[in-house]
Design an enzyme around this catalytic site. Structure first.
Site, short mmCIF file in Angstrom:
data_model
loop_
_atom_site.label_atom_id
_atom_site.label_comp_id
_atom_site.label_asym_id
_atom_site.label_seq_id
_atom_site.Cartn_x
_atom_site.Cartn_y
_atom_site.Cartn_z
CD1 TRP A 122 -2.70 1.54 0.48
CD2 TRP A 122 -2.11 1.80 2.63
NE1 TRP A 122 -3.48 2.55 1.03
CE2 TRP A 122 -3.14 2.72 2.34
CE3 TRP A 122 -1.60 1.78 3.93
CZ2 TRP A 122 -3.65 3.60 3.29
CZ3 TRP A 122 -2.10 2.65 4.87
CH2 TRP A 122 -3.11 3.55 4.55
CG ASP A 139 -1.80 -2.48 7.65
OD1 ASP A 139 -2.88 -2.46 8.26
OD2 ASP A 139 -1.52 -1.68 6.74
CE LYS A 142 -10.82 0.18 3.58
NZ LYS A 142 -9.44 0.14 3.89
N1 PMP Z 1 -3.57 -0.52 5.68
C1 PMP Z 1 -3.97 -0.92 4.48
C2 PMP Z 1 -3.27 -2.04 3.83
C3 PMP Z 1 -5.04 -0.27 3.86
O1 PMP Z 1 -5.43 -0.67 2.65
C4 PMP Z 1 -5.67 0.81 4.51
C5 PMP Z 1 -6.83 1.54 3.89
N2 PMP Z 1 -6.89 1.62 2.56
C6 PMP Z 1 -5.21 1.18 5.77
C7 PMP Z 1 -4.16 0.49 6.34
C8 PMP Z 1 -5.77 2.36 6.52
O2 PMP Z 1 -7.05 2.31 6.85
P1 PMP Z 1 -7.84 3.54 7.49
O3 PMP Z 1 -8.75 4.03 6.46
O4 PMP Z 1 -8.53 2.91 8.66
O5 PMP Z 1 -6.86 4.56 7.92
#
Ligand code: PMP
Length: 403
Positions: free
Chosen positions: A127, A209, A244
């Site tokens: 990411w 994560d 999510k």
């Molecule tokens: N880690 C990963 C791999 C993600 O895909 C995301 C959100 N796209 C996050 C962390 C962060 O999530 P949040 O919207 O809760 O900050």
């Protein structure tokens, strides 16, 4: 000072979303952004969340500040949800955070202040915000190989070989607990076991994560990697996001969990992490955490929520299967069956920047230039259009140029 500032480049994903919003073609399909969508293309508020909110509205007595580490009932409940077997443990220090992003930043700040090497390894690819967050925290970000050359499976032997050659004792390693973003490719159970053995032997610190619990193989099963890594490594950090699985994207609901060697270390770590938070956003927002605590601490609401998570996962799995079948029926000679093995919302489709450009220009279908697609953006209604367009795209883009 502002008059000399250059304009920063737009976020690659959100920039495409803006273009999508402005696109007036009514057949348009957006497979770029990282949010769950239902069959109608909506990102709904879960019924369990609505029910919890009604209860909160009724009983809420104060909007006073939370403590720096957040809502205690929330921290206890989410630690149990994320860590499973390790819970309860006096070795764990948990802080509520503004989303998973906030948790990663707290973890990065603590690591930048106190880790031995101030280095973190991230997968290639990962990411994009991982690199940005850890760099901003002051860590040196290094990259480990993750995908096999066919880009449809994980090459954990290559990961281990690379780490054994280049990692140092005390380096952190960022791992996706499940539903790897952007590829959708998770290590198998056996691969997780060999990776955990290697990480423990190298005395690295896992930073896990955990943003998609429930979207891979179900809520308890998605803890496999976390439980296994924690059984092998005396220290770790787990960064959870409930954006999510509770659909609480804009409520910024996450948690950073520091797993320490003993209780004294957990107390000291919590005190240091609180200092990091105090000088950043002071204390976290209440609403999202109050909802999650309400749901997880109420047997009926919790059952309802688990059912809703299962339904979201089933919809994603159904879209994967329907897409693979649709591509095979479209007469396209490219096999997409590897998508059925991938987990979560995202998929590395194998499509290129040229395919992405063709799809946007000719069919108003938006995917990322890396080939990442959000499977949850597909629907029964658009599936035929998507598959026939993609088959045409692959045929056209693969044509040798005559110019
Ligand atoms: N880690 C990963 C791999 C993600 O895909 C995301 C959100 N796209 C996050 C962390 C962060 O999530 P949040 O919207 O809760 O900050």
């Amino acid at each position: 000072m502002f008059e000399t500032l250059p304009v920063a480049p737009p976020d690659s994903i959100l920039g495409l979303s803006d273009e999508f919003q402005k696109d007036t073609r009514k057949e348009k399909v957006n497979l770029t952004v990282g949010v769950f969508k239902d069959d109608l293309g909506q990102t709904p508020v879960l019924a369990s969340v609505k029910a919890a909110e009604a209860k909160i509205l009724d009983s809420e007595k104060s909007k006073g500040y939370l403590g720096i580490e957040g809502l205690v009932a929330y921290n206890t409940a989410v630690t149990q949800l994320a860590l499973g077997k390790l819970f309860p443990s006096e070795r764990v220090a948990t802080l509520q955070s503004p989303g998973g992003t906030g948790a990663l930043r707290i973890a990065g700040d603590v690591a930048a202040n106190f880790s031995m090497t101030k280095r973190i390894w991230v997968s290639d690819p990962t990411w994009a915000n991982h690199t940005a967050i850890f760099t901003a925290a002051g860590l040196e970000v290094k990259v480990y190989p993750y995908l096999s050359s066919d880009r449809v499976s994980a090459d954990i032997e290559a990961t281990i070989e690379h780490l054994e050659k280049h990692a140092q004792v005390g380096d952190l390693i960022c791992l996706h607990a499940c539903c790897h973003n952007p590829t959708g490719i998770d290590p198998s159970g056996v691969q997780w076991e060999s990776l955990a053995t290697s990480i423990s032997k190298l005395r690295m610190i896992p930073l896990i994560d955990f943003a998609y619990q429930g979207f891979g193989d179900g809520l308890p099963n998605d803890r496999f990697a976390v439980e296994h890594l924690l059984s092998m490594c005396p220290e770790a950090i787990v960064c959870a996001s409930f954006s999510k699985n509770f659909g609480l994207y804009s409520e910024r609901t996450g948690a950073a969990m520091f797993i320490c060697a003993d209780e004294a270390a957990a107390i000291a770590t919590l005190s240091q992490a609180k200092q990091v938070v105090r000088s950043n956003y002071s204390n976290p927002p209440r609403h999202g955490a109050a909802i999650v605590a309400e749901i997880l601490n109420d047997v009926e609401l919790c059952e309802q929520w688990q059912g809703e998570v299962d339904a979201m996962r089933s919809r994603i799995d159904r879209m994967r299967k329907s897409f693979v079948a649709g591509m095979s029926e479209s007469g396209c000679d490219q096999d997409f069956s590897f998508l059925n093995k991938q987990k979560g919302m995202f998929s590395y489709s194998g499509l290129s920047k040229d395919h992405a450009a063709w799809l946007k220009t000719n069919r108003a279908i938006y995917i990322l230039g890396t080939g990442r697609i959000n499977v949850a953006g597909m629907s029964d209604k658009t599936m035929d259009y998507l598959c026939t367009s993609l088959a045409q795209c692959i045929a056209d883009v693969s044509q040798p140029s005559t110019k």
